[in-house]
Design a protein around this motif. Structure first.
Motif, PDB file in Angstrom:
ATOM      1  N   GLN A 163      -1.987   5.425 -15.157  1.00 38.96           N
ATOM      2  CA  GLN A 163      -2.671   5.916 -14.137  1.00 38.96           C
ATOM      3  C   GLN A 163      -3.437   4.798 -13.457  1.00 38.96           C
ATOM      4  O   GLN A 163      -4.267   5.320 -12.378  1.00 38.96           O
ATOM      5  CB  GLN A 163      -3.346   7.258 -14.593  1.00 38.96           C
ATOM      6  CG  GLN A 163      -2.613   8.256 -15.004  1.00 38.96           C
ATOM      7  CD  GLN A 163      -1.570   8.759 -14.031  1.00 38.96           C
ATOM      8  OE1 GLN A 163      -2.025   8.858 -12.658  1.00 38.96           O
ATOM      9  NE2 GLN A 163      -0.230   9.296 -14.143  1.00 38.96           N
ATOM     10  N   MET A 168      -1.091  -0.726 -12.491  1.00 40.04           N
ATOM     11  CA  MET A 168      -0.524  -1.212 -11.019  1.00 40.04           C
ATOM     12  C   MET A 168      -0.447  -2.766 -10.675  1.00 40.04           C
ATOM     13  O   MET A 168       0.536  -3.104  -9.854  1.00 40.04           O
ATOM     14  CB  MET A 168      -1.203  -0.507 -10.223  1.00 40.04           C
ATOM     15  CG  MET A 168      -1.170   1.138 -10.054  1.00 40.04           C
ATOM     16  SD  MET A 168       0.495   1.899  -9.905  1.00 40.04           S
ATOM     17  CE  MET A 168       0.069   3.580 -10.591  1.00 40.04           C
ATOM     18  N   GLU A 194       7.749   8.627 -13.268  1.00 37.45           N
ATOM     19  CA  GLU A 194       6.528   8.680 -12.145  1.00 37.45           C
ATOM     20  C   GLU A 194       5.834   7.226 -12.125  1.00 37.45           C
ATOM     21  O   GLU A 194       5.353   6.862 -11.151  1.00 37.45           O
ATOM     22  CB  GLU A 194       5.712   9.776 -12.425  1.00 37.45           C
ATOM     23  CG  GLU A 194       6.345  10.993 -12.183  1.00 37.45           C
ATOM     24  CD  GLU A 194       5.443  12.200 -12.661  1.00 37.45           C
ATOM     25  OE1 GLU A 194       4.641  12.135 -13.504  1.00 37.45           O
ATOM     26  OE2 GLU A 194       6.118  13.365 -12.742  1.00 37.45           O
ATOM     27  N   ASN A 198       5.458   4.986  -8.975  1.00 35.56           N
ATOM     28  CA  ASN A 198       4.044   4.771  -8.552  1.00 35.56           C
ATOM     29  C   ASN A 198       3.763   3.094  -8.315  1.00 35.56           C
ATOM     30  O   ASN A 198       2.982   2.716  -7.521  1.00 35.56           O
ATOM     31  CB  ASN A 198       2.986   5.222  -9.296  1.00 35.56           C
ATOM     32  CG  ASN A 198       3.018   7.015  -9.306  1.00 35.56           C
ATOM     33  OD1 ASN A 198       3.415   7.273  -7.950  1.00 35.56           O
ATOM     34  ND2 ASN A 198       2.295   7.634  -9.976  1.00 35.56           N
ATOM     35  N   TRP A 199       4.320   2.621  -9.376  1.00 36.17           N
ATOM     36  CA  TRP A 199       4.106   1.193  -9.425  1.00 36.17           C
ATOM     37  C   TRP A 199       4.803   0.364  -8.204  1.00 36.17           C
ATOM     38  O   TRP A 199       4.193  -0.341  -7.355  1.00 36.17           O
ATOM     39  CB  TRP A 199       4.636   0.417 -10.741  1.00 36.17           C
ATOM     40  CG  TRP A 199       4.714  -0.873 -10.742  1.00 36.17           C
ATOM     41  CD1 TRP A 199       3.418  -1.807 -11.341  1.00 36.17           C
ATOM     42  CD2 TRP A 199       5.631  -2.014 -10.233  1.00 36.17           C
ATOM     43  NE1 TRP A 199       3.716  -3.057 -11.078  1.00 36.17           N
ATOM     44  CE2 TRP A 199       5.048  -3.289 -10.589  1.00 36.17           C
ATOM     45  CE3 TRP A 199       6.871  -2.090  -9.738  1.00 36.17           C
ATOM     46  CZ2 TRP A 199       5.641  -4.506 -10.313  1.00 36.17           C
ATOM     47  CZ3 TRP A 199       7.255  -3.227  -9.546  1.00 36.17           C
ATOM     48  CH2 TRP A 199       6.990  -4.390  -9.991  1.00 36.17           C
ATOM     49  N   LYS A 201       5.545   1.867  -5.184  1.00 37.82           N
ATOM     50  CA  LYS A 201       4.857   2.185  -4.005  1.00 37.82           C
ATOM     51  C   LYS A 201       3.559   1.655  -3.895  1.00 37.82           C
ATOM     52  O   LYS A 201       2.887   1.448  -2.853  1.00 37.82           O
ATOM     53  CB  LYS A 201       4.626   3.837  -3.909  1.00 37.82           C
ATOM     54  CG  LYS A 201       5.890   4.534  -3.844  1.00 37.82           C
ATOM     55  CD  LYS A 201       5.536   6.246  -3.959  1.00 37.82           C
ATOM     56  CE  LYS A 201       7.056   6.985  -3.306  1.00 37.82           C
ATOM     57  NZ  LYS A 201       6.627   8.370  -3.722  1.00 37.82           N
ATOM     58  N   HIS A 202       2.908   1.028  -5.080  1.00 32.09           N
ATOM     59  CA  HIS A 202       1.625   0.561  -4.758  1.00 32.09           C
ATOM     60  C   HIS A 202       1.776  -0.886  -3.897  1.00 32.09           C
ATOM     61  O   HIS A 202       0.714  -1.190  -3.340  1.00 32.09           O
ATOM     62  CB  HIS A 202       1.045   0.081  -6.183  1.00 32.09           C
ATOM     63  CG  HIS A 202      -0.216  -0.488  -6.377  1.00 32.09           C
ATOM     64  ND1 HIS A 202      -1.397   0.311  -6.130  1.00 32.09           N
ATOM     65  CD2 HIS A 202      -0.610  -1.686  -6.592  1.00 32.09           C
ATOM     66  CE1 HIS A 202      -2.304  -0.409  -6.334  1.00 32.09           C
ATOM     67  NE2 HIS A 202      -1.994  -1.609  -6.618  1.00 32.09           N
TER      68      HIS A 202
END
Length: 320
Positions: A163, A168, A194, A198-199, A201-202
């Motif tokens: 998180q 990231m 997830e 998320n990585w 999309k960063h």
């Protein structure tokens, strides 16, 4: 009476205190360390006894061997002062503010005690927001125990670690290494999937092409059918990639064709060692062929067996 050697506990400490007093009064000092134009008078024999770096400098045929002044590059004067205090007092003050300068300096001057103190301090500071950075810092300075401790911490706290910003900012190879690990402690593969999404999309423009490669390390067949159909199928990044769709189809096949599961065994169907799963042994017969009314539990994490109450049998039977 036979002669007896008696060891006292105060001698070494007394010598250190005296030598430190001599240093502070600049008495009997035979070398001056110069760091960023600041001078630090010291004693060659004390420096050589504490540091392999200084021992090599003052006992080999190096240019600094007989010089009254020695320039030390690569550290600040404030750090040098802390290190000299350690040499003469065996005490080092490590803080959040100075540890990032202190550890490299201790490595440079080969002060093992300071290096160990810095590693112990950093290990005590591990949390989900910094463990990946501390791991890399430890690897850079060859602090193997600290690197291992940070690695284990990141595995144990994986859902929280992913998180934070440090995750990231990882390179693709580092993300692969983390999510490929069997020792990640998670309740399901959901946090792994997830984390990958998320990585990507960063920094979608540069990372989208890496998704198929990363997704192969997510053990999607171990996810629930509902999660696969409701979450993964609905993810636009998955829908836009044929390679990703193939991996999703594999997971669906694992659930829809149970008779084929034995043929589909592989890295993506293997439960992680860190998962919260246990093995239950129920029923059977004892040595006298009498029924056994106990439940034994095996925990893969601790590699230990234990007994559970008989009520577990009832609960297990009602569930199935």
């Amino acid at each position: 009476m036979a002669p007896k050697d008696i060891m006292t506990n105060s001698h070494a400490k007394s010598i250190l205190n005296t030598m430190n007093s001599l240093r502070k009064s600049q008495t009997l000092c035979d070398v001056t360390l110069r760091v960023n134009l600041k001078d630090f008078p010291a004693h060659r024999i004390v420096l050589a006894a504490c540091s392999d770096y200084f021992c090599a400098m003052f006992t080999n045929e190096l240019s600094e061997k007989g010089k009254p002044y020695v320039d030390i590059q690569g550290l600040t004067s404030s750090t040098m002062e802390i290190l000299l205090d350690f040499v003469y007092t065996e005490t080092v003050h490590v803080t959040v503010e100075n540890v990032q300068e202190l550890l490299p300096a201790a490595c440079l001057l080969q002060l093992k005690g300071v290096k160990q103190a810095c590693c112990d301090f950093l290990e005590s500071q591990l949390d989900p927001s910094n463990c990946l950075g501390i791991r890399d810092f430890a690897e850079t300075h060859n602090c193997l125990d600290l690197m291992q401790a940070a690695e284990v911490y990141s595995q144990k706290h994986f859902p929280e670690v992913v998180q934070h910003e440090e995750f990231m900012l990882l390179h693709q190879e580092e993300v692969e290494k983390l999510i490929h690990c069997d020792e990640i402690q998670i309740n399901s593969e959901e946090p792994v999937f997830e984390a990958v999404i998320n990585w990507v999309k960063h920094n979608k423009n540069e990372r989208e092409k890496s998704l198929p490669q990363l997704l192969q390390y997510v053990r999607m067949p171990l996810l629930t059918p509902r999660y696969i159909t409701d979450v993964i199928d609905a993810e636009p990044l998955i829908r836009c990639s044929l390679q990703c769709r193939d991996l999703v189809d594999e997971a669906k096949k694992f659930h829809l064709r149970p008779e084929l599961r034995s043929q589909m065994q592989g890295p993506r169907t293997r439960v992680r060692l860190g998962a919260n799963e246990v093995l239950l042994v129920i029923g059977g017969f004892g040595s006298q062929q009498s029924p056994i009314d106990i439940v034994e539990k095996y925990d893969p994490k601790t590699q230990e067996w234990s007994f559970l109450p008989v009520s577990v049998i009832v609960a297990f039977a009602m569930k199935w």
